[in-house]
Design a protein around this motif. Structure first.
Motif, PDB file in Angstrom:
ATOM      1  N   LEU A  88       0.820  -1.215   0.000  1.00 27.67           N
ATOM      2  CA  LEU A  88       0.000   0.000   0.000  1.00 27.67           C
ATOM      3  C   LEU A  88       0.853   1.264   0.000  1.00 27.67           C
ATOM      4  O   LEU A  88       0.333   2.365   0.122  1.00 27.67           O
ATOM      5  N   GLY A  89       2.169   1.103  -0.108  1.00 29.60           N
ATOM      6  CA  GLY A  89       3.058   2.257  -0.169  1.00 29.60           C
ATOM      7  C   GLY A  89       3.658   2.670   1.161  1.00 29.60           C
ATOM      8  O   GLY A  89       4.461   3.605   1.213  1.00 29.60           O
ATOM      9  N   SER A  90       3.268   2.009   2.235  1.00 30.21           N
ATOM     10  CA  SER A  90       3.809   2.333   3.555  1.00 30.21           C
ATOM     11  C   SER A  90       5.061   1.487   3.792  1.00 30.21           C
ATOM     12  O   SER A  90       4.978   0.253   3.870  1.00 30.21           O
ATOM     13  N   LYS A  91       6.198   2.156   3.922  1.00 32.08           N
ATOM     14  CA  LYS A  91       7.460   1.441   4.061  1.00 32.08           C
ATOM     15  C   LYS A  91       8.156   1.809   5.367  1.00 32.08           C
ATOM     16  O   LYS A  91       8.162   2.969   5.775  1.00 32.08           O
ATOM     17  N   MET A  92       8.742   0.799   5.999  1.00 37.69           N
ATOM     18  CA  MET A  92       9.620   1.030   7.134  1.00 37.69           C
ATOM     19  C   MET A  92      10.841   0.138   6.945  1.00 37.69           C
ATOM     20  O   MET A  92      10.700  -1.052   6.614  1.00 37.69           O
ATOM     21  N   ASP A  93      12.017   0.724   7.136  1.00 38.71           N
ATOM     22  CA  ASP A  93      13.251  -0.003   6.872  1.00 38.71           C
ATOM     23  C   ASP A  93      14.268   0.220   7.983  1.00 38.71           C
ATOM     24  O   ASP A  93      14.176   1.181   8.759  1.00 38.71           O
ATOM     25  N   LEU A  94      15.229  -0.680   8.024  1.00 35.46           N
ATOM     26  CA  LEU A  94      16.391  -0.491   8.881  1.00 35.46           C
ATOM     27  C   LEU A  94      17.350   0.485   8.223  1.00 35.46           C
ATOM     28  O   LEU A  94      17.401   0.581   6.994  1.00 35.46           O
TER      29      LEU A  94
END
Length: 361
Positions: free
Chosen positions: A98-104
């Motif tokens: 859905l376009g929501s990104k979380m990354d290290l």
């Protein structure tokens, strides 16, 4: 100055200072699930893995518990608390579809570097390069809170992995850490703590360095009820270890079980007067796992595609109700520590990243 005027000014200053301290500063409980993929959180049981007998064995029981026709139904079956309750009262980040990104931001993509990033607000790819039991040279938000007079002695951590006393640097920070196969200590143990102390050594763990999450959970829950800490970190570990073993059924069961443990903690804080209506839960993971080739679901690290992809959940007092985030965004695990410091109204010179905007105001 008349004595009466002096007393009036003193009273005003006292009231002003009391207001400035904002007694409604929330209690914060940070929870991590080791190595839980965003794919399971947002789409439930993986069709390719459920159909693969190498990772599941007899699929009959697993399908009855967790298999449904649609991804939405599957995630609700796997995480009934998150998708049945948290969705309505909080916000869930990290659905990349859905376009929501979380990354290290660290490039290691395994546990110690991931936890360091979450707890200190920054990656340290120079000094944190292994899972070895070395005291963390960086300052965690837990240490900053424990060094603040408002929270001194009101910070605690619990973990299933026996490396957490080093990640949190228990000796330097002064934060009590019950992790690995440690038992509850002190002169005022509850009956439940004494029971856990007797039971834990008698229940074999499948792993040499990680205890079963039930012990971590109940040690934490009992301590929270007894001592009422204002800042708590709980790190569950089973999901990662079952995944490394290639046991997808156990991995799903562990994830489902942890969902229930979080529900139990939430329900406790809703009833206990110390925490009621003034507690925030933040939930995340230290790293992701692979997806392609399929076998890489068991692994993580810099050579595993997708292992740097993570997720974030927030709910509780004052959290803006956004549900599942369906907009383009880019978050990082390094933002969790500054978010917590902002909630606690602590200025951290060593943790000064951009907080995640999760509050109503």
């Amino acid at each position: 100055m008349k004595k009466s005027d002096f007393l009036l000014i003193l009273t005003f200053l006292t009231l002003f200072c009391a207001q400035a301290q904002k007694p409604d500063v929330p209690k914060v409980i940070l929870i991590t699930l080791d190595g839980l993929r965003w794919q399971e959180l947002f789409t439930g049981a993986d069709p390719l893995l459920v159909a693969n007998k190498e990772y599941v064995g007899d699929t009959t029981h697993l399908k009855q518990r967790f298999w449904r026709n649609t991804p939405q139904q599957r995630r609700e079956a796997l995480f009934p608390f998150i998708w049945g309750e948290v969705l309505k009262i909080g916000q869930i980040h990290g659905n990349r579809k859905l376009g929501s990104k979380m990354d290290l931001t660290n490039t290691m993509w395994f546990s110690y570097p991931g936890y360091n990033e979450i707890l200190t607000g920054k990656a340290d790819d120079i000094r944190i390069t292994s899972n070895d039991k070395l005291p963390n040279p960086n300052t965690t938000f837990l240490e900053l809170a424990n060094n603040d007079s408002r929270y001194k002695g009101k910070v605690a951590a619990f973990g299933s992995w026996d490396v957490f006393p080093y990640i949190i640097n228990e000796e330097q920070s002064g934060v009590p850490v019950n992790a690995g196969f440690e038992i509850a200590t002190g002169n005022e143990l509850t009956e439940r703590e004494r029971f856990l102390n007797e039971l834990q050594p008698r229940v074999p763990s499948p792993w040499a360095t990680v205890r079963l999450d039930a012990f971590t959970h109940h040690y934490a829950l009992e301590y929270i009820g007894k001592s009422h800490p204002e800042v708590v970190y709980i790190a569950y570990g089973e999901t990662d270890d079952f995944a490394h073993e290639g046991d997808y059924e156990a991995y799903l069961k562990a994830a489902h079980n942890t969902d229930g443990l979080i529900r139990e903690l939430w329900n406790f804080t809703r009833k206990d007067p110390f925490y009621k209506n003034n507690t925030i839960f933040l939930v995340s993971t230290d790293h992701g796992r692979g997806t392609q080739p399929l076998d890489t679901w068991k692994s993580h690290g810099s050579d595993i595609k997708g292992a740097g992809q993570v997720w974030f959940v927030a709910f509780g007092a004052g959290i803006k109700t956004l549900g599942e985030i369906q907009a383009l965004e880019q978050l990082y695990s390094s933002q969790i520590a500054p978010t917590i410091l902002k909630l606690l109204q602590i200025e951290g010179k060593t943790i000064n990243g951009n907080p995640i905007q999760i509050m109503d105001n």
